[in-house]
Motif scaffolding. Sequence first.
Motif, mmCIF file in Angstrom:
data_model
loop_
_atom_site.group_PDB
_atom_site.id
_atom_site.type_symbol
_atom_site.label_atom_id
_atom_site.label_comp_id
_atom_site.label_asym_id
_atom_site.label_seq_id
_atom_site.Cartn_x
_atom_site.Cartn_y
_atom_site.Cartn_z
ATOM 1 N N ALA A 233 0.696 -1.626 -0.269
ATOM 2 C CA ALA A 233 -0.038 0.175 -0.169
ATOM 3 C C ALA A 233 0.822 1.027 -0.151
ATOM 4 O O ALA A 233 0.457 2.619 -0.393
ATOM 5 C CB ALA A 233 -0.824 0.114 1.014
ATOM 6 N N LEU A 234 2.212 1.467 0.721
ATOM 7 C CA LEU A 234 2.808 2.476 0.931
ATOM 8 C C LEU A 234 3.871 2.429 -0.587
ATOM 9 O O LEU A 234 3.844 3.510 -1.067
ATOM 10 C CB LEU A 234 3.966 2.159 2.027
ATOM 11 N N LYS A 235 3.669 1.336 -1.365
ATOM 12 C CA LYS A 235 4.554 1.777 -2.482
ATOM 13 C C LYS A 235 3.206 2.078 -3.564
ATOM 14 O O LYS A 235 3.710 3.744 -4.316
ATOM 15 C CB LYS A 235 5.114 0.452 -3.048
ATOM 16 N N LYS A 264 -0.950 -1.731 -9.714
ATOM 17 C CA LYS A 264 -1.959 -3.086 -10.415
ATOM 18 C C LYS A 264 -1.148 -4.929 -9.512
ATOM 19 O O LYS A 264 -2.067 -5.384 -8.708
ATOM 20 C CB LYS A 264 -1.588 -3.943 -11.503
ATOM 21 N N THR A 265 0.167 -4.652 -9.039
ATOM 22 C CA THR A 265 1.234 -5.278 -8.319
ATOM 23 C C THR A 265 0.788 -5.296 -7.048
ATOM 24 O O THR A 265 0.228 -6.549 -6.777
ATOM 25 C CB THR A 265 2.376 -5.355 -8.510
ATOM 26 N N ALA A 266 0.004 -4.646 -6.674
ATOM 27 C CA ALA A 266 -0.092 -4.646 -5.208
ATOM 28 C C ALA A 266 -1.183 -5.136 -4.997
ATOM 29 O O ALA A 266 -1.720 -6.560 -4.419
ATOM 30 C CB ALA A 266 0.129 -3.047 -4.398
ATOM 31 N N LEU A 267 -2.611 -4.918 -5.264
ATOM 32 C CA LEU A 267 -3.797 -5.396 -6.062
ATOM 33 C C LEU A 267 -3.611 -6.701 -5.807
ATOM 34 O O LEU A 267 -4.364 -7.229 -5.357
ATOM 35 C CB LEU A 267 -4.611 -4.557 -6.979
ATOM 36 N N GLU A 268 -2.991 -7.073 -7.186
ATOM 37 C CA GLU A 268 -3.160 -8.365 -7.471
ATOM 38 C C GLU A 268 -2.853 -9.799 -6.208
ATOM 39 O O GLU A 268 -3.089 -10.858 -5.795
ATOM 40 C CB GLU A 268 -2.452 -9.061 -8.610
ATOM 41 N N LEU A 449 -8.250 -1.453 1.674
ATOM 42 C CA LEU A 449 -7.854 -2.391 0.550
ATOM 43 C C LEU A 449 -8.871 -1.247 -0.816
ATOM 44 O O LEU A 449 -8.296 -1.244 -1.847
ATOM 45 C CB LEU A 449 -8.709 -3.465 0.296
ATOM 46 N N ALA A 450 -10.270 -0.409 0.084
ATOM 47 C CA ALA A 450 -10.351 0.065 -1.082
ATOM 48 C C ALA A 450 -9.931 1.494 -1.981
ATOM 49 O O ALA A 450 -9.609 1.574 -2.665
ATOM 50 C CB ALA A 450 -12.130 1.233 -1.240
ATOM 51 N N ALA A 473 -11.538 -1.793 -11.939
ATOM 52 C CA ALA A 473 -11.362 -1.215 -10.217
ATOM 53 C C ALA A 473 -12.172 -0.216 -9.625
ATOM 54 O O ALA A 473 -12.364 -0.932 -8.098
ATOM 55 C CB ALA A 473 -10.078 -0.697 -9.795
ATOM 56 N N ILE A 474 -12.838 0.506 -10.622
ATOM 57 C CA ILE A 474 -13.627 1.634 -9.804
ATOM 58 C C ILE A 474 -15.188 0.553 -9.278
ATOM 59 O O ILE A 474 -15.569 0.779 -8.581
ATOM 60 C CB ILE A 474 -13.958 2.707 -10.462
ATOM 61 N N ASN A 475 -15.621 0.194 -10.575
ATOM 62 C CA ASN A 475 -16.430 -0.716 -10.331
ATOM 63 C C ASN A 475 -17.181 -1.337 -9.057
ATOM 64 O O ASN A 475 -17.972 -1.735 -8.602
ATOM 65 C CB ASN A 475 -17.219 -0.878 -12.012
ATOM 66 N N ALA A 476 -15.807 -2.033 -8.786
ATOM 67 C CA ALA A 476 -15.568 -2.621 -7.917
ATOM 68 C C ALA A 476 -15.756 -1.735 -6.442
ATOM 69 O O ALA A 476 -16.746 -2.440 -5.676
ATOM 70 C CB ALA A 476 -14.257 -3.333 -7.650
ATOM 71 N N ILE A 477 -15.502 -1.177 -6.541
ATOM 72 C CA ILE A 477 -15.964 -0.097 -4.925
ATOM 73 C C ILE A 477 -17.412 0.270 -5.502
ATOM 74 O O ILE A 477 -17.868 0.285 -3.821
ATOM 75 C CB ILE A 477 -15.388 1.069 -5.361
ATOM 76 N N ARG A 478 -17.807 0.774 -6.432
ATOM 77 C CA ARG A 478 -19.402 1.199 -6.711
ATOM 78 C C ARG A 478 -20.156 -0.636 -6.685
ATOM 79 O O ARG A 478 -20.955 0.006 -5.834
ATOM 80 C CB ARG A 478 -19.638 1.942 -7.982
#
Length: 582
Positions: A233-235, A264-268, A449-450, A473-478
Amino acid sequence: MNRIRKSIILTIAAALWLASCKNDKYLDITPDGRVSLNDVFTDAQNTESYLNTVYNYLPFGGIYYHYYEFLAAFTDDAQSSDAPTQAGFAATEWYSGSLTPSKNPLYTGNYPTNNGNRYERNWEGIRKVNTFLANIDKAAVKNESNRASMKAEARVLRAFFYSRLIRKYGGMPIIKEPLSPEYDFSTLKRNTFQECVDFIVEDCNAALAEANFTWRRVSTADAGRMTKAVAEALKTQVTLYAASPLWNKTNDAALWQKAAVTAKTALEDLLANGYQLYNNYGEFFENSPDDGANPKDKETILVSRAFGAQYPLNMLVLRMASVLNADKAGSCPTQELVDTYDMDNGEMAITGYSDADHMHPIINPASGYDDANPYVHRDPRFYATVWYNNAYYGKVNGADYYIGAYKGGNVGISNTRQRTHTGYYLRKYKAPEDQSNNSGNESFRFIRLAEVYLSYAEAENEAVGPDQNVYSAINAIRRRVGMPDLPAGLSKDDMRERIRRERRVEMPYEEIRFYDERRWKILDKSEKVTTGMSWTKNADGTFSNERIVVDRRKTWEDKYLILPIPLDEINKMPSFEQNPGW
């Protein structure tokens, strides 16, 4: 730039080294039985204890800005009920433009348990980490895996402290080793913002490469400790900041690409290691993260150490609608924040304002929004975040209770500190039943995570445009809150606007907006005026409303994009340059 007193030769590093030595029992070299620094690392328990002391320098966040404010009160998301009547309080001073190199209102109430002088506290944390890392390879430890894990943990701690320094003050000196008082501090210079980002990423990558370092803490005793998830997350945060307009002055596409790849790497990696969005947005903020290898809350990445009974009590008494005779209304949502929420059909309700005072909203005719009846059919996150006039609060003393934020109502709008000045109160973080019972279990999350989802959407949109990855990515939040997906076919500029709005309504009061305003360089648009909604109850029981100007702030000039380095520290460092405008 302030005139430098040439006679002062100590730097902040030396001052902090000496100050922290005074108060560190492990550095007292005396004949009374206490151990020296060298003795610390010959004992496995003391080695671990030394690392534990580094956590004392982390901020608490949340309401621990003076006087019990959220950082949101220093953005256009919220207006403090302390201003203007409480002279000398942080918000009153901030709004009036009292920030100077010798006086930072954010540091009012300078106590370790507050968010006091974070400039100094971050440097103290860095010094402690450097001391630990200089000794850990030869230190006594329980086993080699423990040594490797602690070393990785220390590097993430250092990355955290540096990330918090540079987003407020810009590039700082990169110091990797303990500095002695004999060091020639007059030569100490600031590194660039990008060099600091690269250093933070380097520390995080080293921690991520360590097999013995954990992705998640599984006990309450370890809440708020560093993990691989924090490193990811910091990266993501710092590479996004580096690519943003404040620091990416030429809009270098390579920086956006780097931020997109990093996010992208962080999220995966986070998803692959069990992190996921919590299924109930409102409930998420009303509880602390739970324990165990398979917790219900898999979204929290880093929680504040300020948890337990006192934090929920302070949340109740010091920032709530005065249903229970709260001490103050606290950081009250602004009309600008309220206007950012979409309608529940997915359409933007208000796209902007046609006047400088925000009295005339530009209403999207496709949305169905009615400014005379503004609180119906809004994004569910609005109802989880804001108490508004005539909102149903719950049972109080066995009877139904409604928020009377109208003039003369039970919590009516007024200029006192116990009442909202904007017509709104903060709903987020406190369930009504907890308010009524004077209880609660909430805590403040620094990272979740959001934010990684939204940072990836932003970086990817800037790097390549609104491709399917951005939409996903944005639709996952919505979708988490039942909002419709964004419409297909948005331009890059349109998607940028939607992402910025999404960050604002997804993460209000989470210490995100303060830095977003700055890295996007929008203070001249966001900070000049804050507004609210004043309601009047008519004789027939209906309500009528009007938009009102609440405050005109003096914190919108470009010099407020980067905060001034404290004057005492500038005076100690002849080679340092003060930040622009200060």
